[in-house]
Design a protein around this motif. Structure first.
Motif, PDB file in Angstrom:
ATOM      1  N   HIS A 130       0.827  -1.201   0.000  1.00 10.87           N
ATOM      2  CA  HIS A 130       0.000   0.000   0.000  1.00 10.87           C
ATOM      3  C   HIS A 130       0.859   1.247   0.000  1.00 10.87           C
ATOM      4  CE1 HIS A 130      -4.317  -1.053   0.401  1.00 10.87           C
ATOM      5  NE2 HIS A 130      -3.795  -2.250   0.632  1.00 10.87           N
ATOM      6  N   GLN A 131       1.899   1.245   0.812  1.00  7.39           N
ATOM      7  CA  GLN A 131       2.754   2.431   0.910  1.00  7.39           C
ATOM      8  C   GLN A 131       3.474   2.722  -0.391  1.00  7.39           C
ATOM      9  OE1 GLN A 131       5.157   1.735   4.375  1.00  7.39           O
ATOM     10  NE2 GLN A 131       3.666   2.673   5.749  1.00  7.39           N
ATOM     11  N   SER A 132       3.899   1.659  -1.073  1.00  6.74           N
ATOM     12  CA  SER A 132       4.653   1.881  -2.306  1.00  6.74           C
ATOM     13  C   SER A 132       3.727   1.991  -3.506  1.00  6.74           C
ATOM     14  CB  SER A 132       5.645   0.739  -2.516  1.00  6.74           C
ATOM     15  OG  SER A 132       4.932  -0.472  -2.603  1.00  6.74           O
ATOM     16  N   GLN A 159       8.329 -10.737  -4.539  1.00 11.12           N
ATOM     17  CA  GLN A 159       9.074 -10.082  -5.619  1.00 11.12           C
ATOM     18  C   GLN A 159       8.542 -10.500  -6.988  1.00 11.12           C
ATOM     19  OE1 GLN A 159      13.178 -11.127  -5.734  1.00 11.12           O
ATOM     20  NE2 GLN A 159      13.794  -9.221  -6.737  1.00 11.12           N
ATOM     21  N   ALA A 160       8.294 -11.795  -7.140  1.00 12.55           N
ATOM     22  CA  ALA A 160       7.752 -12.294  -8.406  1.00 12.55           C
ATOM     23  C   ALA A 160       6.351 -11.732  -8.650  1.00 12.55           C
ATOM     24  CB  ALA A 160       7.720 -13.823  -8.394  1.00 12.55           C
ATOM     25  N   PHE A 161       5.601 -11.554  -7.569  1.00 13.94           N
ATOM     26  CA  PHE A 161       4.248 -10.981  -7.676  1.00 13.94           C
ATOM     27  C   PHE A 161       4.326  -9.554  -8.222  1.00 13.94           C
ATOM     28  CE2 PHE A 161       0.396  -8.946  -6.239  1.00 13.94           C
ATOM     29  CZ  PHE A 161      -0.580  -9.918  -6.335  1.00 13.94           C
ATOM     30  N   GLU A 162       5.260  -8.782  -7.699  1.00 11.71           N
ATOM     31  CA  GLU A 162       5.437  -7.399  -8.164  1.00 11.71           C
ATOM     32  C   GLU A 162       5.814  -7.389  -9.642  1.00 11.71           C
ATOM     33  OE1 GLU A 162       8.285  -5.572  -5.553  1.00 11.71           O
ATOM     34  OE2 GLU A 162       7.032  -5.957  -3.788  1.00 11.71           O
ATOM     35  N   HIS A 163       6.681  -8.313 -10.004  1.00 10.55           N
ATOM     36  CA  HIS A 163       7.123  -8.438 -11.383  1.00 10.55           C
ATOM     37  C   HIS A 163       5.930  -8.809 -12.286  1.00 10.55           C
ATOM     38  CE1 HIS A 163      10.195  -8.917 -14.434  1.00 10.55           C
ATOM     39  NE2 HIS A 163       9.642 -10.058 -14.788  1.00 10.55           N
TER      40      HIS A 163
END
Ligand code: C2E
Ligand code: MG
Ligand code: MG
Ligand code: MG
Length: 277
Positions: free
Chosen positions: A106-108, A268-272
């Motif tokens: 949420h913050q990012s 990390q993979a989710f963000e990607h």
């Protein structure tokens, strides 16, 4: 019997029982250390709106980075953790890790989604469970609206006396409450109408045979209609094909989760994955 059959057969099955008891003992002691050694990690599986395909949430799925055996799924260790009462510590770790991840995302602004956490029977049975959740949220400065809790029908029925108050207290904090693996348990329909719930998650065993299985289709459609009638959201698990997705959308299913949308992934993979969409 072993004696009658002679020594060979005695040796044939006796060691396997001892082996599995020993294996469980080893696993138990490794589980205790695993929490201290920070070997657990949450994977995240995307949940999307059936109508728009938009990301609406992610289910947190527990994994154990075992030093010798590699990445282990919950089926290998959850039961052992429950039997040896380690599940409370593990569940508390999961809740915290999920709330922390929700805050980071949420913050990012990377993925401002609700994270769904699976509860164990042990946690839900705990006196003051709703207060415990409130404490974690307060500690981390995370609003309840950023988390969803998944319970099974069995857990709800086993605690039917206390469940309404616990669920109401959780929802009062803004949390979403879902029934996981819906259709595989024994929820009394009368109770279902009286429990303060938000969502039914149709078990993947009913989704997998779609679109060709008429029985599965009848069940899925009935659950979707029942959810609508009760004012509950409904989502489907284990969606693997476009044909399944299209049918679920046509029948009025709100949410989709499964390999077709995305497999469980590290944060990390989710963000990607999200960035690539
Ligand atoms: P669940 O909550 O019903 O989670 C869905 C399971 O289906 C996950 O298995 C997921 O990886 C798998 N899955 C997702 N999409 C597909 C698909 O398209 N096809 C197929 N065949 N499978 C799919 P996973 O991660 O092995 O978790 C198994 C179960 O372990 C979960 O079932 C949940 O009941 C339990 N679990 C997972 N994490 C936790 C946790 O943190 N705490 C507790 N108490 N239980 C957990
Ligand atoms: Mg679940
Ligand atoms: Mg499920
Ligand atoms: Mg399950």
């Amino acid at each position: 019997l072993a004696k009658a059959k002679g020594r060979a057969s005695y040796c044939f099955y006796e060691p396997s029982q001892a082996d599995s008891a020993y294996a469980e003992l080893v696993l138990e002691s490794q589980l205790v250390q695993a929490i201290e050694r920070n070997e657990f990690v949450l994977y995240f599986q995307p949940q999307v709106s059936a109508a728009t395909g938009e990301l609406v949430g992610a289910e947190a799925l527990l994994r154990w980075r075992h030093p010798q055996r590699g990445l282990l799924g919950p089926d290998v260790f959850i039961d052992v953790a429950e039997r040896h009462r380690l599940m409370l510590d593990l569940g508390a770790w999961v809740m915290r890790a999920a709330a922390e991840q929700a805050r980071v995302w949420h913050q990012s602004g990377i993925a401002p989604v609700r994270i769904a956490v699976n509860l164990s029977r042990m946690e839900f049975r705990l006196d003051g469970f709703a207060e415990l959740v409130a404490e974690v949220l307060r500690d981390l400065g995370v609003p309840g609206a950023w988390l969803e809790l998944e319970l099974t029908e069995r857990m709800l029925m086993d605690e039917i006396a206390s469940a309404p108050a616990t669920l109401a207290a959780l929802r009062a904090q803004g949390l979403t409450v879902s029934v996981d693996d819906f259709g595989t348990g024994y929820t009394s329909l009368a109770h279902l109408t009286r429990l303060p719930l938000d969502k039914l998650k149709i078990d993947q065993s009913f989704v997998a045979p779609l679109p060709n299985d008429q029985g599965a289709a009848a069940i899925v459609r009935a659950v979707i209609q029942m959810a609508a009638g009760l004012g509950l959201q409904v989502s489907a698990e284990g969606v693997r094909t476009a044909a399944q997705r299209d049918l679920l959308l046509e029948w009025g299913c709100d949410g989709l989760q499964g390999e077709m949308i995305g497999e469980p992934m590290s944060a990390q993979a989710f963000e990607h994955w999200l960035a690539q969409r």
